[in-house]
Scaffold this active site. Structure first.
Site, PDB file in Angstrom:
ATOM      1  N   SER A  97       2.885  12.489   7.592  1.00 34.00           N
ATOM      2  CA  SER A  97       1.609  12.840   8.320  1.00 34.00           C
ATOM      3  C   SER A  97       0.607  13.552   7.361  1.00 34.00           C
ATOM      4  N   LEU A 114      -7.271   2.904   6.272  1.00 31.82           N
ATOM      5  CA  LEU A 114      -6.414   3.130   7.495  1.00 31.82           C
ATOM      6  C   LEU A 114      -7.336   2.908   8.608  1.00 31.82           C
ATOM      7  N   PHE A 126       0.723  -1.293  -0.200  1.00 32.03           N
ATOM      8  CA  PHE A 126      -0.082   0.067   0.135  1.00 32.03           C
ATOM      9  C   PHE A 126       0.730   1.105   0.053  1.00 32.03           C
ATOM     10  N   GLU A 159       1.091   4.082  10.444  1.00 26.53           N
ATOM     11  CA  GLU A 159      -0.528   4.333  10.453  1.00 26.53           C
ATOM     12  C   GLU A 159      -1.061   5.627  11.351  1.00 26.53           C
ATOM     13  N   HIS A 195       6.212  13.668   2.428  1.00 25.87           N
ATOM     14  CA  HIS A 195       4.769  13.851   3.167  1.00 25.87           C
ATOM     15  C   HIS A 195       4.576  12.402   3.886  1.00 25.87           C
TER      16      HIS A 195
HETATM   17  P1  TGC Z   1      -9.036  16.140   6.394  1.00 25.74           P
HETATM   18  O1  TGC Z   1      -9.196  17.217   5.765  1.00 25.74           O
HETATM   19  O2  TGC Z   1      -9.101  15.709   7.660  1.00 25.74           O
HETATM   20  O3  TGC Z   1      -9.732  15.001   5.494  1.00 25.74           O
HETATM   21  C1  TGC Z   1      -9.281  14.851   3.822  1.00 25.74           C
HETATM   22  C2  TGC Z   1     -10.706  14.173   3.412  1.00 25.74           C
HETATM   23  O4  TGC Z   1     -10.555  12.696   4.076  1.00 25.74           O
HETATM   24  C3  TGC Z   1     -11.848  12.538   4.804  1.00 25.74           C
HETATM   25  N1  TGC Z   1     -11.517  11.524   5.925  1.00 25.74           N
HETATM   26  C4  TGC Z   1     -11.686  10.336   5.717  1.00 25.74           C
HETATM   27  N2  TGC Z   1     -12.382   9.532   5.002  1.00 25.74           N
HETATM   28  C5  TGC Z   1     -12.538   8.122   5.265  1.00 25.74           C
HETATM   29  N3  TGC Z   1     -12.063   7.798   6.456  1.00 25.74           N
HETATM   30  C6  TGC Z   1     -11.549   8.534   7.275  1.00 25.74           C
HETATM   31  N4  TGC Z   1     -10.809   8.080   8.431  1.00 25.74           N
HETATM   32  C7  TGC Z   1     -11.070   9.896   7.191  1.00 25.74           C
HETATM   33  N5  TGC Z   1     -10.728  11.067   7.627  1.00 25.74           N
HETATM   34  C8  TGC Z   1     -10.709  11.874   6.856  1.00 25.74           C
HETATM   35  C9  TGC Z   1     -12.332  13.823   4.845  1.00 25.74           C
HETATM   36  O5  TGC Z   1     -13.711  13.893   5.117  1.00 25.74           O
HETATM   37  C10 TGC Z   1     -12.089  14.732   3.856  1.00 25.74           C
HETATM   38  O6  TGC Z   1     -12.851  14.389   2.813  1.00 25.74           O
HETATM   39  P2  TGC Z   1     -13.125  15.221   1.506  1.00 25.74           P
HETATM   40  O7  TGC Z   1     -14.383  14.564   0.746  1.00 25.74           O
HETATM   41  O8  TGC Z   1     -13.712  16.486   2.369  1.00 25.74           O
HETATM   42  O9  TGC Z   1     -11.856  15.568   0.894  1.00 25.74           O
HETATM   43  O10 TGC Z   1      -7.237  15.537   6.069  1.00 25.74           O
HETATM   44  P3  TGC Z   1      -5.880  16.024   6.438  1.00 25.74           P
HETATM   45  O11 TGC Z   1      -5.441  16.656   5.162  1.00 25.74           O
HETATM   46  O12 TGC Z   1      -6.436  17.484   7.469  1.00 25.74           O
HETATM   47  O13 TGC Z   1      -5.283  15.237   7.262  1.00 25.74           O
HETATM   48  C11 TGC Z   1      -5.840  14.742   8.352  1.00 25.74           C
HETATM   49  C12 TGC Z   1      -4.761  13.673   9.281  1.00 25.74           C
HETATM   50  C13 TGC Z   1      -3.449  14.489   9.644  1.00 25.74           C
HETATM   51  C14 TGC Z   1      -5.673  12.994  10.227  1.00 25.74           C
HETATM   52  C15 TGC Z   1      -4.512  12.499   8.104  1.00 25.74           C
HETATM   53  O14 TGC Z   1      -4.070  12.829   6.903  1.00 25.74           O
HETATM   54  C16 TGC Z   1      -3.883  11.367   8.722  1.00 25.74           C
HETATM   55  O15 TGC Z   1      -4.267  10.281   9.219  1.00 25.74           O
HETATM   56  N6  TGC Z   1      -2.438  11.542   8.552  1.00 25.74           N
HETATM   57  C17 TGC Z   1      -1.733  10.224   9.042  1.00 25.74           C
HETATM   58  C18 TGC Z   1      -1.120   9.594   7.921  1.00 25.74           C
HETATM   59  C19 TGC Z   1      -1.165   7.981   7.895  1.00 25.74           C
HETATM   60  O16 TGC Z   1      -1.662   7.519   8.753  1.00 25.74           O
HETATM   61  N7  TGC Z   1      -0.351   7.397   6.911  1.00 25.74           N
HETATM   62  C20 TGC Z   1      -0.354   5.797   7.182  1.00 25.74           C
HETATM   63  C21 TGC Z   1       0.428   5.417   6.029  1.00 25.74           C
HETATM   64  S1  TGC Z   1       0.055   3.713   5.741  1.00 25.74           S
HETATM   65  C22 TGC Z   1       0.958   2.791   6.830  1.00 25.74           C
HETATM   66  O17 TGC Z   1       1.234   3.390   7.725  1.00 25.74           O
HETATM   67  C23 TGC Z   1       0.798   1.548   6.771  1.00 25.74           C
HETATM   68  S2  TGC Z   1       1.945   0.629   8.007  1.00 25.74           S
HETATM   69  C24 TGC Z   1       1.354  -0.806   7.722  1.00 25.74           C
HETATM   70  C25 TGC Z   1       1.588  -1.957   8.523  1.00 25.74           C
HETATM   71  O18 TGC Z   1       3.095  -2.317   8.054  1.00 25.74           O
HETATM   72  O19 TGC Z   1       1.111  -2.556   9.225  1.00 25.74           O
HETATM   73  P1  FAD Z   2       6.477  12.971   9.626  1.00 26.31           P
HETATM   74  O1  FAD Z   2       5.078  13.092   9.404  1.00 26.31           O
HETATM   75  O2  FAD Z   2       7.566  13.770   8.981  1.00 26.31           O
HETATM   76  O3  FAD Z   2       6.527  13.359  11.339  1.00 26.31           O
HETATM   77  C1  FAD Z   2       7.733  13.637  12.028  1.00 26.31           C
HETATM   78  C2  FAD Z   2       7.315  14.028  13.434  1.00 26.31           C
HETATM   79  O4  FAD Z   2       6.406  15.196  13.266  1.00 26.31           O
HETATM   80  C3  FAD Z   2       6.361  13.089  14.163  1.00 26.31           C
HETATM   81  O5  FAD Z   2       6.645  12.971  15.501  1.00 26.31           O
HETATM   82  C4  FAD Z   2       5.006  13.453  14.038  1.00 26.31           C
HETATM   83  O6  FAD Z   2       4.133  13.037  14.767  1.00 26.31           O
HETATM   84  C5  FAD Z   2       5.151  15.069  13.873  1.00 26.31           C
HETATM   85  N1  FAD Z   2       4.231  15.907  13.386  1.00 26.31           N
HETATM   86  C6  FAD Z   2       3.980  16.131  12.003  1.00 26.31           C
HETATM   87  N2  FAD Z   2       3.087  16.559  11.751  1.00 26.31           N
HETATM   88  C7  FAD Z   2       2.510  17.195  13.061  1.00 26.31           C
HETATM   89  C8  FAD Z   2       1.657  17.803  13.343  1.00 26.31           C
HETATM   90  N3  FAD Z   2       0.631  18.843  12.478  1.00 26.31           N
HETATM   91  N4  FAD Z   2       1.461  18.379  14.681  1.00 26.31           N
HETATM   92  C9  FAD Z   2       2.192  17.928  15.522  1.00 26.31           C
HETATM   93  N5  FAD Z   2       3.500  17.036  15.202  1.00 26.31           N
HETATM   94  C10 FAD Z   2       3.422  16.738  14.026  1.00 26.31           C
HETATM   95  N6  FAD Z   2       3.536   4.216   4.753  1.00 26.31           N
HETATM   96  C11 FAD Z   2       2.588   3.480   3.832  1.00 26.31           C
HETATM   97  O7  FAD Z   2       2.117   4.302   2.890  1.00 26.31           O
HETATM   98  N7  FAD Z   2       2.742   2.161   3.663  1.00 26.31           N
HETATM   99  C12 FAD Z   2       3.297   1.553   4.483  1.00 26.31           C
HETATM  100  O8  FAD Z   2       3.118   0.211   4.135  1.00 26.31           O
HETATM  101  C13 FAD Z   2       4.002   1.725   5.635  1.00 26.31           C
HETATM  102  N8  FAD Z   2       4.739   1.030   6.419  1.00 26.31           N
HETATM  103  C14 FAD Z   2       5.652   1.459   7.285  1.00 26.31           C
HETATM  104  C15 FAD Z   2       6.415   0.574   7.664  1.00 26.31           C
HETATM  105  C16 FAD Z   2       7.503   1.214   8.416  1.00 26.31           C
HETATM  106  C17 FAD Z   2       8.554   0.242   9.413  1.00 26.31           C
HETATM  107  C18 FAD Z   2       7.487   2.524   8.952  1.00 26.31           C
HETATM  108  C19 FAD Z   2       8.540   3.143  10.050  1.00 26.31           C
HETATM  109  C20 FAD Z   2       6.576   3.506   8.124  1.00 26.31           C
HETATM  110  C21 FAD Z   2       5.768   2.859   7.513  1.00 26.31           C
HETATM  111  N9  FAD Z   2       4.965   3.691   6.508  1.00 26.31           N
HETATM  112  C22 FAD Z   2       4.221   3.299   5.720  1.00 26.31           C
HETATM  113  C23 FAD Z   2       5.041   5.213   6.709  1.00 26.31           C
HETATM  114  C24 FAD Z   2       4.275   5.654   8.116  1.00 26.31           C
HETATM  115  O9  FAD Z   2       2.908   5.782   7.958  1.00 26.31           O
HETATM  116  C25 FAD Z   2       4.764   7.130   8.198  1.00 26.31           C
HETATM  117  O10 FAD Z   2       6.412   6.843   8.762  1.00 26.31           O
HETATM  118  C26 FAD Z   2       4.139   7.852   9.195  1.00 26.31           C
HETATM  119  O11 FAD Z   2       2.731   8.343   8.793  1.00 26.31           O
HETATM  120  C27 FAD Z   2       4.870   9.103   9.571  1.00 26.31           C
HETATM  121  O12 FAD Z   2       5.220   9.832   8.526  1.00 26.31           O
HETATM  122  P2  FAD Z   2       6.847  10.230   8.601  1.00 26.31           P
HETATM  123  O13 FAD Z   2       7.796   9.217   8.897  1.00 26.31           O
HETATM  124  O14 FAD Z   2       7.108  10.912   7.429  1.00 26.31           O
HETATM  125  O15 FAD Z   2       6.760  11.541   9.712  1.00 26.31           O
END
Ligand code: TGC
Ligand code: FAD
Length: 398
Positions: free
Chosen positions: A151, A253, A142, A377, A149
């Protein structure tokens, strides 16, 4: 690669202080014990060796498929298990009790690859990919996070242009679990209008590479890599047609973060159980260290926090089954479980004294793994801000 079995007996006994088993059906308990047996046979005897050698055991993918760990909540007609969310949670808990990296493989495949294809894909896409992903014949990843980018995925730079008979994809994703070994990637990218869409990119497409990320001290048994797109021609039928916008990836997510809440609790259960047993065996000053008040304080606090996390997970699972769980409720559970697990892993390591830093016990590996789990996540602080926005109505991200 030497994946030699260790001289190790997995004596894990599940802590269940509040009789949460009473809340589970017979089917839940059967599913849990079959995954627990699987983990005891296929993961725990080997995991320290895999982690030490930074080795992802590719053969585990097919075995996960056979055991029903991929897409358990998806309908059976697509190869899913047709199970409820408590079952899904229990599966993630048991796998992460073995290792967070192993759970990563399973939760990415189920929640982040199969789920979007099922929820946002065409019928052709569902039929083409889901059964093979469910059986473990195919592995997926994914791609949301980018070098610039993490967070703030809404700011992503990866983009595609409509070239008439295909899309042309450019950009890069980073930190992608399963990437170096994956057959397909669900990739989130912006079109010419800046709208986010999901594309299924297949291994072997020209201009698509997946270099492995080396030097990790965490999730060492999981393969992590980049996804690099250089003028990749993606067939139009590979776009997920039924969803656009950031809500697409964020919706996936929600499912994966729910699984992590249970998974991290599994890691915590393993650490607590190891610590409890060690304190009864290890003697200092002429008696088991279990008899010292300070050690008992550690164990009592560990069990208290663990029990709270177990109850939150169970209740969240019921709300997931009723389709009532909100993103903020899921954030609370993910954030709470991972923090609890990290604290328990650290305390359990201390309880083991010097032995706690070796691979003879699981805490150090869990602790290092959980440093990824607390970041991916959505970081710990991003989940706090999601809760803050829910409480106050004022998003504080920007
Ligand atoms: P925001 O303005 O809040 O929302 C943008 C649009 O998204 C909609 N929305 C959702 N829809 C469905 N489910 C949800 N949970 C939703 N949350 C928000 C929202 O309604 C809006 O829709 P529209 O139609 O108006 O555009 O977005 P923002 O840009 O202010 O960001 C909010 C924030 C920071 C909470 C969000 O972007 C976030 O969760 N950031 C963290 C990123 C993250 O979790 N990345 C994960 C990458 S994948 C990964 O890490 C896999 S690891 C897997 C593993 O190894 O187990
Ligand atoms: P950043 O976004 O640069 O954040 C750095 C620091 O700043 C953090 O402490 C954060 O909390 C803080 N910060 C950022 N914004 C704010 C704010 N607005 N206010 C306060 N503090 C803030 N991603 C995928 O898409 N798919 C995957 O399969 C996947 N697998 C992963 C596997 C591993 C082992 C790891 C380490 C990461 C993986 N990720 C994946 C990525 C993961 O989701 C990101 O690392 C995570 O979302 C944070 O992004 P970043 O590392 O760029 O940190």
């Amino acid at each position: 690669m030497n994946t030699e079995k260790r001289n190790f007996t997995d004596e894990f006994e599940s802590p269940d202080f509040y009789a949460i088993d009473d809340l589970l059906t017979e089917e839940h308990q059967l599913i849990r014990s079959s995954i627990r047996d699987f983990v005891k046979k296929e993961i725990t005897p080997f995991i320290e060796g895999w982690a030490e050698k930074n080795h992802f055991p590719e053969e585990i993918v097919k075995k996960f498929g056979d055991t029903g760990a991929f897409g358990p909540t998806l309908p059976e007609e697509y190869g899913g298990g047709g199970l409820d969310y408590i079952s899904y949670g229990l599966i993630m808990q048991e796998i992460e009790r073995g290792d967070s990296g192993m759970r990563s493989t399973a939760s990415v495949q189920g929640s982040l690859v199969m789920y979007p294809i099922y929820a946002y894909g065409s019928e052709e896409q569902r039929k083409k990919y889901l059964p093979k992903l469910a059986s473990g014949e195919m592995l997926g990843c994914f791609g949301l996070t980018e070098p610039n980018h993490g967070s703030d995925p809404g700011e992503m730079e990866t983009n595609f242009r409509d070239m008439g008979d295909h899309y042309l994809l450019n950009g890069a994703k980073m930190w992608i679990s399963n990437a170096p070994k994956a057959d397909i990637a669900v990739v989130w990218a912006k079109n010419e209008e800046g709208r986010i869409h999901g594309l299924i990119v297949e291994q072997g497409m020209e201009g698509f590479t997946t270099p492995e990320t080396h030097g990790k001290w965490s999730l060492r048994a999981s393969a992590t890599g980049e996804l690099v797109f250089s003028d990749v021609k993606v067939p139009k039928e590979n776009m997920l047609p039924n969803k656009s916008g950031l809500g697409g990836p964020l919706g996936c997510l929600d499912k994966a973060r729910y699984g992590i809440a249970w998974g991290a609790t599994g890691a915590a259960m393993d650490c607590y159980d190891a610590a409890r047993r060690y304190t009864l065996e290890r003697e200092q000053f002429g008696r088991p260290i279990a008899g010292f008040q300070l050690v008992q304080k550690k164990l009592a606090e560990m069990l208290t926090e663990l029990t709270k996390a177990q109850l939150i997970n169970w209740k969240l699972g019921k709300m997931m089954d009723e389709d009532k769980a909100t993103t903020a409720q899921i954030s609370l559970a993910k954030r709470n479980s991972v923090e609890t697990a990290l604290n328990i892993a650290r305390e359990a390591r201390q309880i083991h004294g010097g032995m706690g830093i070796t691979g003879d016990y699981p805490m150090m590996r869990h602790m290092m793994n959980l440093e990824s789990v607390v970041t991916y996540e959505g970081t710990h602080d991003i989940h706090l801000l999601i809760l803050g926005a829910e409480i106050t109505g004022i998003p504080a991200f920007k």
